[in-house]
Write a protein that holds these residues in place. Structure first.
Motif, mmCIF file in Angstrom:
data_model
loop_
_atom_site.group_PDB
_atom_site.id
_atom_site.type_symbol
_atom_site.label_atom_id
_atom_site.label_comp_id
_atom_site.label_asym_id
_atom_site.label_seq_id
_atom_site.Cartn_x
_atom_site.Cartn_y
_atom_site.Cartn_z
ATOM 1 N N VAL A 161 0.650 14.724 -10.633
ATOM 2 C CA VAL A 161 1.574 15.687 -10.031
ATOM 3 C C VAL A 161 2.027 15.166 -8.671
ATOM 4 O O VAL A 161 1.215 14.758 -7.839
ATOM 5 C CB VAL A 161 0.894 17.063 -9.873
ATOM 6 N N ASN A 162 3.320 15.179 -8.453
ATOM 7 C CA ASN A 162 3.880 14.690 -7.193
ATOM 8 C C ASN A 162 3.369 15.531 -6.035
ATOM 9 O O ASN A 162 3.540 16.749 -6.009
ATOM 10 C CB ASN A 162 5.402 14.756 -7.258
ATOM 11 N N GLY A 163 2.733 14.883 -5.058
ATOM 12 C CA GLY A 163 2.198 15.585 -3.899
ATOM 13 C C GLY A 163 0.694 15.713 -3.900
ATOM 14 O O GLY A 163 0.098 16.029 -2.866
ATOM 15 N N VAL A 164 0.037 15.453 -5.044
ATOM 16 C CA VAL A 164 -1.416 15.531 -5.128
ATOM 17 C C VAL A 164 -2.006 14.189 -4.721
ATOM 18 O O VAL A 164 -1.629 13.140 -5.249
ATOM 19 C CB VAL A 164 -1.872 15.908 -6.557
ATOM 20 N N ASN A 207 2.909 25.008 -6.980
ATOM 21 C CA ASN A 207 3.619 25.527 -8.158
ATOM 22 C C ASN A 207 3.545 24.550 -9.318
ATOM 23 O O ASN A 207 3.354 24.943 -10.477
ATOM 24 C CB ASN A 207 5.080 25.808 -7.806
ATOM 25 N N ARG A 208 3.675 23.256 -9.008
ATOM 26 C CA ARG A 208 3.606 22.255 -10.072
ATOM 27 C C ARG A 208 2.194 22.153 -10.651
ATOM 28 O O ARG A 208 2.019 21.992 -11.863
ATOM 29 C CB ARG A 208 4.072 20.892 -9.533
ATOM 30 N N VAL A 209 1.185 22.240 -9.778
ATOM 31 C CA VAL A 209 -0.201 22.206 -10.261
ATOM 32 C C VAL A 209 -0.484 23.419 -11.150
ATOM 33 O O VAL A 209 -1.130 23.298 -12.195
ATOM 34 C CB VAL A 209 -1.179 22.159 -9.069
ATOM 35 N N GLU A 210 0.013 24.582 -10.746
ATOM 36 C CA GLU A 210 -0.199 25.786 -11.562
ATOM 37 C C GLU A 210 0.507 25.667 -12.909
ATOM 38 O O GLU A 210 -0.002 26.135 -13.937
ATOM 39 C CB GLU A 210 0.310 27.018 -10.804
ATOM 40 N N LYS A 211 1.665 25.028 -12.919
ATOM 41 C CA LYS A 211 2.376 24.820 -14.174
ATOM 42 C C LYS A 211 1.567 23.937 -15.121
ATOM 43 O O LYS A 211 1.487 24.201 -16.332
ATOM 44 C CB LYS A 211 3.747 24.185 -13.889
ATOM 45 N N VAL A 212 0.945 22.885 -14.565
ATOM 46 C CA VAL A 212 0.081 22.019 -15.387
ATOM 47 C C VAL A 212 -1.116 22.806 -15.909
ATOM 48 O O VAL A 212 -1.512 22.666 -17.065
ATOM 49 C CB VAL A 212 -0.381 20.797 -14.559
ATOM 50 N N MET A 213 -1.701 23.654 -15.058
ATOM 51 C CA MET A 213 -2.837 24.462 -15.489
ATOM 52 C C MET A 213 -2.453 25.381 -16.645
ATOM 53 O O MET A 213 -3.195 25.501 -17.640
ATOM 54 C CB MET A 213 -3.353 25.293 -14.318
ATOM 55 N N ASN A 214 -1.317 26.033 -16.539
ATOM 56 C CA ASN A 214 -0.875 26.926 -17.612
ATOM 57 C C ASN A 214 -0.636 26.160 -18.908
ATOM 58 O O ASN A 214 -0.956 26.645 -20.001
ATOM 59 C CB ASN A 214 0.395 27.663 -17.194
ATOM 60 N N LEU A 215 -0.074 24.950 -18.796
ATOM 61 C CA LEU A 215 0.160 24.123 -19.977
ATOM 62 C C LEU A 215 -1.155 23.736 -20.647
ATOM 63 O O LEU A 215 -1.283 23.763 -21.870
ATOM 64 C CB LEU A 215 0.948 22.876 -19.583
#
Length: 769
Positions: free
Chosen positions: A170-173, A303-311
């Motif tokens: 994830v971009n930013g991690v 937000n991007r990390v949460e999106k990965v978690m939901n996926l």
């Protein structure tokens, strides 16, 4: 033709410039990362070296001292701190402010390569750049689904191989902090009785396995028209191959590994306990802490990390009967802080416009002056973006500070233009002469403000990095407001004059109009003020009395209203961290019991408010090495601090354990490192250091009211040891030596890695004897 003439005579060009500023400013605003605080990069480099099974004294002697001998001559090094603990060493190198960290990383790497040798089983040192140990901004955890009886810790290898990388991409991690879990291993369980019956020793079996589990490159060979690479392939790819491995064969008798050992898949030793709860029960979890890159947009990255978690929860994890829960992030706090500052800016601007409207009593000059606010603020975003800054509480505070200053220059210009208009001049001449007359004073005024803030931009210390955003915001806003005052304001005024229905040609003609209430009130206040000034100037005694009275009032006001002195504010993040320092050698089972006891203390407060304690949303407990952390999140974000007095009694109720309870700070760089004072005690005698540490602990606890003291490490003596002293004659009689004896003790008590095991299509796992 100067800037003022060009602006008045060519309004279209000025309008185009304004549109471009607003357009690029809004583009810059969308590109600015949203963060809680500015980036504060400490010139530090960390070196971590793992040595499984080693004691702190061994780590210090065989790793730390060797590395220190090389690292102490690193250019630019100002502070060196080394910690030797069970299984690992940690070295922190602090460099001079302004050091090129890329060059420093290369220097440290070269110095470590000069270390001649390490003991067997020591892993390669890991070099960590500045910020790699920063506190995670996101906490989440893996939990087994209902009906799944498998321990969540045993999923670590699967998560490392298949899931962890999805977050790291994830971009930013920057990195993922995983404090627990147990990796897959291949266990070779030896039976000493069987080994003795066959005349074999533990180290001879381990050596035989190491010698057999190898692939060797054998060069190339030409056959006809082709060249072939040649290599021997002897690595074990199945348990059956290991069981059939020959340990001894004299032509008559063959001893295989399966005859003296049991081989099976297993997991490494548990070194951490992680528990989480949302109220109903206390469950085991496997925690992920997400660290952000220094330049990352925290809100977007979260937000991007949460999106990965939901996926993962929707498509991947259900097949393994586990799920991922979200515990904590900074989005709400960051967005709330930014919204609050934005509201303050908007309210301040509206109030300024209202005051202008009341005193100027005309929409025309009010509209002209109000134009300076959005143009200057939006233009500031361009400068922040160019200088690679972020939109945070500090930079927005700088903009809010500048809002009041932005109007000063515009009001001065507009008032002088109006004065020239009332002198009977044409609107163009009034705008030109009024602006020319004051522009020198405006430049001087702006430069004095800029001179205060501009030097902060060039400071490289921690304070300089922290307050650089305020300096940039104020400097840019004032600079753009000066440009607006001498170009946009006169141009805008002349254009609005043209469309105004008022006959401005007769502005200089005095007409008698009844004064409004506001004017009458202001006139009385002015008259009262001027009468006081007149009285104070009559005699020298009056002047002395005036100075004495005003000075006394000022001093009394300062004394009564002087705020508490603090380097940085604490903030009110919705995260309470209870940190416990256990004594050396505390067992994992005891640490787990501590987690259950803390949960029982908190359990009645999960669903509703009890005895004035706000309801708890969720919590997590992590015991890892010599540190225990228990985190709490409140359902009522603004009341999180009320948990501190509630938790202090329980975190200090365990024998031999020192506990503190604190609220996570806005400017916190590490876990529990915000409003702290560090006192280092050094010396050669560990017993004396421990004694002094205990005395200092008691003195600070009793002498500073409300202070929470945290000893690092514990002020008890070192990890308890049981020494096994071999009888060398007895060892020689059975064909062993001290090295093989120590190897056997390690294998029998804790297990030892001797090689790696790889099945086709899978990643390697440790082979343990």
């Amino acid at each position: 033709m100067n800037l003022i003439d060009i602006s008045i005579k060519k309004p279209v060009s000025v309008f185009v410039g304004i549109v471009l500023i607003l357009m690029f400013g809004m583009v810059a605003l969308t590109q600015l990362p949203y963060k809680l605080t500015p980036n504060v990069i400490e010139p530090e480099i960390g070196v971590v070296t793992l040595w499984p099974g080693a004691t702190p004294s061994e780590v210090e002697r065989d790793i730390v001292e060797k590395q220190e001998e090389q690292l102490k001559s690193t250019p630019g090094l100002v502070n060196y701190k080394a910690t030797a603990s069970d299984n690992l060493s940690e070295i922190t190198l602090t460099f001079e402010v302004g050091t090129d960290m890329n060059k420093a990383l290369l220097e440290v790497s070269n110095k470590l390569n000069q270390v001649e040798s390490y003991p067997e089983n020591v892993q390669k040192p890991i070099i960590q750049s500045a910020g790699s140990n920063a506190s995670p901004t996101i906490w989440m955890g893996f939990v087994v689904n209902e009906g799944n009886n498998r321990d969540i810790d045993t999923y670590l290898t699967y998560l490392d191989n298949e899931v962890k990388e999805k977050f790291e991409r994830v971009n930013g991690v920057a990195s993922i902090f995983v404090p627990g879990g147990t990796k897959d291993q291949l266990h070779i369980k030896l039976y000493p009785q069987r080994l003795a019956a066959q005349g074999l020793t533990i180290d001879s079996v381990a050596s035989a396995i190491q010698n057999e589990n190898v692939d060797t490159a054998a060069g190339t060979v030409d056959i006809d028209r082709r060249t072939y690479r040649v290599r021997t392939s002897a690595r074990f790819t199945s348990i059956d191959q290991l069981e059939q491995m020959v340990l001894f064969n004299d032509g008559e008798q063959s001893i295989r590994l399966g005859d003296v050992a049991e081989i099976s898949k297993g997991y490494e030793k548990v070194v951490a306990n992680i528990l989480q709860s949302s109220g109903d029960s206390l469950n085991k979890a496997l925690i992920y802490g997400v660290r952000m890159e220094p330049s990352a947009n925290v809100v977007d990255t979260t937000n991007r990390v949460e999106k990965v978690m939901n996926l993962l929860n929707e498509k991947i994890l259900p097949s393994h009967n586990i799920h991922l829960e979200w515990y904590y992030d900074q989005r709400g706090y960051i967005q709330g802080a930014i919204n609050l500052v934005q509201q303050n800016i908007a309210v301040g601007a509206v109030l300024a416009i209202i005051i202008l409207l009341l005193f100027l009593r005309s929409f025309l000059p009010t509209a002209v002056v109000s134009a300076a606010i959005p143009i200057s603020i939006v233009a500031t975003f361009i400068v922040l973006n160019i200088m690679d800054r972020s939109l945070n509480t500090i930079s927005l505070a700088g903009i809010s500070f500048a809002v009041g200053m932005l109007l000063d220059s515009a009001i001065v210009v507009l008032e002088n233009i109006d004065r020239h208009l009332k002198m009977g001049k044409k609107p163009f001449d009034a705008a030109h002469d009024g602006t020319v007359e004051v522009w020198g004073a405006l430049v001087a005024s702006a430069l004095t403000t800029i001179a205060v803030f501009l030097p902060v931009i060039f400071l490289e210390s921690e304070a300089g990095q922290l307050f650089k955003d305020i300096a940039i915001a104020v400097t840019a806003s004032i600079t753009f407001s000066l440009f607006v005052s001498v170009s946009v304001i006169p141009m805008f005024w002349t254009q609005l004059i043209k469309i105004s229905s008022t006959d401005h040609e007769k502005e200089h003609i005095i007409t008698k109009k009844p004064d409004s209430f506001l004017v009458r009130f202001a006139t009385k206040v002015a008259a009262l003020f001027m009468s006081g000034v007149t009285w104070s100037l009559k005699r020298r005694a009056n002047q002395f009395i005036t100075i004495l009275v005003m000075g006394s009032i000022s001093i009394a006001t300062i004394v009564m209203l002087f705020p508490k002195m603090e380097y940085l504010p604490q903030g009110n993040q919705n995260l309470i961290m209870n940190i416990l320092i256990p004594p050396p050698g505390l067992s994992e089972n005891e640490k787990k019991d501590i987690g259950h006891k803390i949960y029982e203390h908190m359990k009645p407060h999960y669903k509703e408010e009890v005895n004035g304690i706000p309801p708890i949303k969720n919590s997590f407990y992590v015991s890892f090495g010599d540190l225990i952390i228990q985190g709490m999140i409140s359902k009522e974000e603004s009341r999180a601090s009320e948990y501190i007095p509630f938790m202090m009694p329980v975190v200090n109720s365990f024998p031999g354990i020192f506990g503190i309870s604190l609220q996570s700070g806005v400017f916190e760089q590490g876990i529990g490192e915000g409003r702290n004072i560090d006192i280092d005690i050094s010396g050669q005698d560990m017993s004396k250091l421990t004694q002094i540490g205990g005395m200092l602990f008691g003195a600070i606890s009793g002498g500073i009211q409300g202070a929470q003291v945290r000893p690092v490490p514990s002020i008890e003596l070192l990890f308890p040891e049981a020494l096994i002293i071999p009888d060398r004659n007895s060892l020689a009689n059975v064909g062993m030596n001290s090295r093989s004896f120590g190897f056997a003790a390690d294998v029998l008590l804790d297990g030892r890695k001797i090689s790696e095991y790889t099945q086709d299509g899978q990643k390697s796992i440790d082979m343990m004897v």
